[in-house]
Design an enzyme around this catalytic site. Structure first.
Site, PDB file in Angstrom:
ATOM      1  CG  PHE A 123      -1.898   1.006   1.392  1.00 46.20           C
ATOM      2  CD1 PHE A 123      -3.112   0.890   0.717  1.00 46.20           C
ATOM      3  CD2 PHE A 123      -1.691   2.117   2.205  1.00 46.20           C
ATOM      4  CE1 PHE A 123      -4.099   1.860   0.860  1.00 46.20           C
ATOM      5  CE2 PHE A 123      -2.668   3.094   2.349  1.00 46.20           C
ATOM      6  CZ  PHE A 123      -3.874   2.958   1.668  1.00 46.20           C
ATOM      7  N   PRO A 128       8.157  11.123   0.872  1.00 47.93           N
ATOM      8  CG  PRO A 128      10.069  11.220  -0.484  1.00 47.93           C
ATOM      9  CD  PRO A 128       8.618  10.820  -0.494  1.00 47.93           C
ATOM     10  CD  GLN A 336      14.008  -2.233  34.893  1.00 52.79           C
ATOM     11  OE1 GLN A 336      14.434  -1.949  33.780  1.00 52.79           O
ATOM     12  NE2 GLN A 336      14.661  -1.944  35.994  1.00 52.79           N
ATOM     13  N   GLY A 339      15.833  -8.206  33.838  1.00 55.67           N
ATOM     14  CA  GLY A 339      17.140  -7.671  34.251  1.00 55.67           C
ATOM     15  C   GLY A 339      18.121  -7.723  33.092  1.00 55.67           C
ATOM     16  CD  GLU A 363      -1.587  -0.107   8.554  1.00 54.78           C
ATOM     17  OE1 GLU A 363      -2.793  -0.103   8.853  1.00 54.78           O
ATOM     18  OE2 GLU A 363      -1.036  -1.055   7.984  1.00 54.78           O
ATOM     19  CB  THR A 365       1.790   9.192  14.480  1.00 55.34           C
ATOM     20  OG1 THR A 365       0.885  10.286  14.275  1.00 55.34           O
ATOM     21  CG2 THR A 365       2.863   9.204  13.392  1.00 55.34           C
ATOM     22  CD  GLU A 367       2.182  11.799  18.271  1.00 54.45           C
ATOM     23  OE1 GLU A 367       2.253  10.920  17.375  1.00 54.45           O
ATOM     24  OE2 GLU A 367       2.862  11.750  19.301  1.00 54.45           O
TER      25      GLU A 367
HETATM   26  N1  CAA Z   1     -13.356   7.943   5.623  1.00 55.17           N
HETATM   27  C1  CAA Z   1     -13.751   8.594   4.523  1.00 55.17           C
HETATM   28  N2  CAA Z   1     -13.319   9.842   4.213  1.00 55.17           N
HETATM   29  C2  CAA Z   1     -12.442  10.408   5.048  1.00 55.17           C
HETATM   30  C3  CAA Z   1     -11.983   9.785   6.224  1.00 55.17           C
HETATM   31  C4  CAA Z   1     -12.478   8.500   6.504  1.00 55.17           C
HETATM   32  N3  CAA Z   1     -12.094   7.833   7.584  1.00 55.17           N
HETATM   33  N4  CAA Z   1     -11.123  10.597   6.859  1.00 55.17           N
HETATM   34  C5  CAA Z   1     -11.043  11.703   6.097  1.00 55.17           C
HETATM   35  N5  CAA Z   1     -11.840  11.589   5.023  1.00 55.17           N
HETATM   36  C6  CAA Z   1     -12.069  12.554   3.951  1.00 55.17           C
HETATM   37  C7  CAA Z   1     -12.724  13.824   4.506  1.00 55.17           C
HETATM   38  O1  CAA Z   1     -14.139  13.691   4.532  1.00 55.17           O
HETATM   39  C8  CAA Z   1     -12.247  14.868   3.514  1.00 55.17           C
HETATM   40  O2  CAA Z   1     -13.026  14.787   2.329  1.00 55.17           O
HETATM   41  P1  CAA Z   1     -14.125  15.933   1.961  1.00 55.17           P
HETATM   42  O3  CAA Z   1     -13.381  17.252   2.017  1.00 55.17           O
HETATM   43  O4  CAA Z   1     -14.555  15.568   0.599  1.00 55.17           O
HETATM   44  O5  CAA Z   1     -15.200  15.832   2.994  1.00 55.17           O
HETATM   45  C9  CAA Z   1     -10.868  14.377   3.139  1.00 55.17           C
HETATM   46  O6  CAA Z   1     -10.820  12.981   3.433  1.00 55.17           O
HETATM   47  C10 CAA Z   1      -9.766  15.088   3.873  1.00 55.17           C
HETATM   48  O7  CAA Z   1     -10.000  14.893   5.238  1.00 55.17           O
HETATM   49  P2  CAA Z   1      -9.463  15.887   6.346  1.00 55.17           P
HETATM   50  O8  CAA Z   1      -9.810  17.296   5.992  1.00 55.17           O
HETATM   51  O9  CAA Z   1      -9.920  15.366   7.664  1.00 55.17           O
HETATM   52  O10 CAA Z   1      -7.896  15.707   6.143  1.00 55.17           O
HETATM   53  P3  CAA Z   1      -6.689  16.196   7.027  1.00 55.17           P
HETATM   54  O11 CAA Z   1      -5.682  16.807   6.156  1.00 55.17           O
HETATM   55  O12 CAA Z   1      -7.169  16.988   8.209  1.00 55.17           O
HETATM   56  O13 CAA Z   1      -6.026  14.802   7.527  1.00 55.17           O
HETATM   57  C11 CAA Z   1      -5.739  12.772   8.734  1.00 55.17           C
HETATM   58  C12 CAA Z   1      -6.701  13.834   8.199  1.00 55.17           C
HETATM   59  C13 CAA Z   1      -6.609  11.907   9.632  1.00 55.17           C
HETATM   60  C14 CAA Z   1      -4.614  13.376   9.573  1.00 55.17           C
HETATM   61  C15 CAA Z   1      -5.169  11.960   7.555  1.00 55.17           C
HETATM   62  O14 CAA Z   1      -4.336  12.727   6.735  1.00 55.17           O
HETATM   63  C16 CAA Z   1      -4.424  10.727   8.004  1.00 55.17           C
HETATM   64  O15 CAA Z   1      -5.035   9.724   8.334  1.00 55.17           O
HETATM   65  N6  CAA Z   1      -3.081  10.793   8.057  1.00 55.17           N
HETATM   66  C17 CAA Z   1      -2.257   9.636   8.424  1.00 55.17           C
HETATM   67  C18 CAA Z   1      -1.913   8.820   7.226  1.00 55.17           C
HETATM   68  C19 CAA Z   1      -1.496   7.441   7.590  1.00 55.17           C
HETATM   69  O16 CAA Z   1      -2.122   6.758   8.384  1.00 55.17           O
HETATM   70  N7  CAA Z   1      -0.423   6.989   6.973  1.00 55.17           N
HETATM   71  C20 CAA Z   1       0.036   5.625   7.155  1.00 55.17           C
HETATM   72  C21 CAA Z   1       0.654   5.116   5.915  1.00 55.17           C
HETATM   73  S1  CAA Z   1       0.233   3.472   5.491  1.00 55.17           S
HETATM   74  C22 CAA Z   1       1.217   2.469   6.427  1.00 55.17           C
HETATM   75  O17 CAA Z   1       1.843   2.851   7.366  1.00 55.17           O
HETATM   76  C23 CAA Z   1       1.169   1.046   6.026  1.00 55.17           C
HETATM   77  C24 CAA Z   1       2.334   0.259   6.412  1.00 55.17           C
HETATM   78  O18 CAA Z   1       3.252   0.115   5.661  1.00 55.17           O
HETATM   79  C25 CAA Z   1       2.315  -0.485   7.690  1.00 55.17           C
END
Ligand code: CAA
Length: 380
Positions: A123, A128, A336, A339, A363, A365, A367
């Protein structure tokens, strides 16, 4: 409320436990040390039906529920989190995304191979300069009529070199922001796809994490998942399910470390008695067991909601946040309790402590989970 697992769920749990003990435990230290991808073990996991657990059997999956998936993830992660991250990405991000949003042709062509474990998927969202801020995609998928021209770089890609197929999130209409993003199925062996160097990581060292570069890669329009511009929602929806997988991985890492600490505390003597008889150790074990039980209940609740086709996104974020935070703490406590022995590789807990850290990062953080949870609770 019924907390009892069904016979089928118990059987899945037992099968995963046996597999972890017999197939993963031998060699786990060496794979970690040499960053060796567990290809043989993943192949066997696929043959047992663990790589497409929730996929409909007509597409090569095992047709199990999400609760069984949590149980299996916990057991596998107790022993080898490098294997379970590969399993989680393939199950929840790749197979679930394809089964839920792919069309029939895409399911026949890709899902059957991926869910049966004949191929592995990855996925590709992170870049970067776009990690937590996932809308800032710089990878472009330019519309060329009957195909997209893909250019850009993806970072931190789990299964980067072992996957045959990539689900790539890329920007088609920059002026539309997140509404101009698409999700595309890309073959690793297509011209213009380059797998970058393997990351030398602190933990989950057996998993293969790479950057992937795309230069003028032609992706047929037929390989777009969903409607034009659906890519960001696809990523968000898919990640919500993925968080149940990583929460269960964190739970497994914590419970694996706890079980080792409990066993050690019954064997090791100090000050004339087994160390479990010292309240300092017994209280640690009590705190660890309580935190793990809390994490397990959150994971199972999120999975249960998913199985009922109810909204599980808040529950998945809570499970991921809590399980990964306690995994970090529990594994530290397990070291811990051991030891000095806890600090050497043979006792496994130092690896689990290193493996736990990533669950607070990937997937989403901790935060990011708090962003998701707080937005959800503020809507109450
Ligand atoms: N379901 C459907 N739509 C969603 C949604 C959800 N759960 N969450 C957000 N959206 C939609 C919103 O409705 C919005 O769309 P509209 O404007 O059309 O309504 C759009 O997405 C943007 O949403 P936000 O304005 O809320 O976006 P944001 O910039 O504030 O960011 C965030 C939200 C939750 C921080 C998001 O960017 C996020 O999840 N970031 C983290 C990304 C992540 O998890 N990366 C991991 C990488 S994959 C990985 O790690 C796999 C691996 O290898 C192990």
């Amino acid at each position: 409320m019924n907390f009892q697992l069904s016979e089928e769920q118990l059987a899945v749990q037992a099968a995963a436990r046996d597999f972890a003990k017999n197939e993963l435990l031998p060699g786990v230290i060496e794979r970690d040390e040499h960053q060796k991808f567990p290809a043989e073990q993943i192949k066997k996991l696929g043959e047992l039906g663990f790589m497409g657990m929730m996929v409909d059997p007509k597409y090569g999956g095992s047709g199990m529920d999400a609760v069984s998936y949590v149980l299996a993830m916990e057991e596998i992660s107790k022993i080898d989190a490098s294997v379970s991250v590969c399993m989680s990405v393939n199950n929840s991000l790749v197979c679930w995304g394809l089964e839920t949003y792919g069309n029939e042709e895409q399911k026949q062509k890709y899902l059957t191979e991926l869910a049966s474990g004949q191929a592995i998927g990855a996925f590709l969202l992170s870049e970067p300069e776009a990690g937590s801020d996932a809308t800032s995609q710089r990878t472009t998928a330019e519309d060329m009529g009957d195909y997209y021209l893909l250019n850009g770089t993806k970072n931190w890609i789990t299964n980067g070199s072992s996957a045959s197929y990539y689900l790539v999130i890329a920007q088609t209409y920059p002026e539309k922001g997140h509404r101009g993003i698409n999700a595309l199925i890309v073959h690793k062996d297509w011209p213009g796809v380059t797998v970058g160097a393997k990351e030398n990581k602190m933990g989950i060292r057996g998993s293969d994490t790479h950057s992937i570069m795309f230069q003028d890669v032609k992706v047929p329009k037929a390989n777009r998942i969903g409607e034009d511009g659906f890519g960001f929602k696809f990523a968000m929806k898919t990640l919500a399910g993925g968080r149940i997988g990583i929460a269960s991985q964190a739970l497994g890492i914590a419970s694996g470390a706890y079980e080792l600490a409990l066993k050690y505390s019954k064997e090791r003597k100090a000050f004339g008695t087994e160390i479990m008889n010292h309240q300092a150790v017994a209280f640690k074990l009590a705190d660890m067991a309580t935190a793990i039980e809390g994490a397990r209940l959150l994971c199972l609740k999120a999975a249960w909601l998913k199985d009922q086709h109810e909204d599980f996104e808040r529950a998945a974020a809570m499970a991921k946040l809590y399980a990964s935070e306690i995994a970090q703490w529990v594994t530290n406590e397990a070291v811990q309790v051991h030891g000095g022995y806890g600090y050497v590789k043979e006792f496994h807990v130092e690896r689990l402590m290193r493996d736990a850290k990533i669950t607070q990062i990937y997937e989403g953080t901790s935060e990011v989970q708090k962003i998701v949870i707080s937005r959800s609770v503020l809507r109450d």
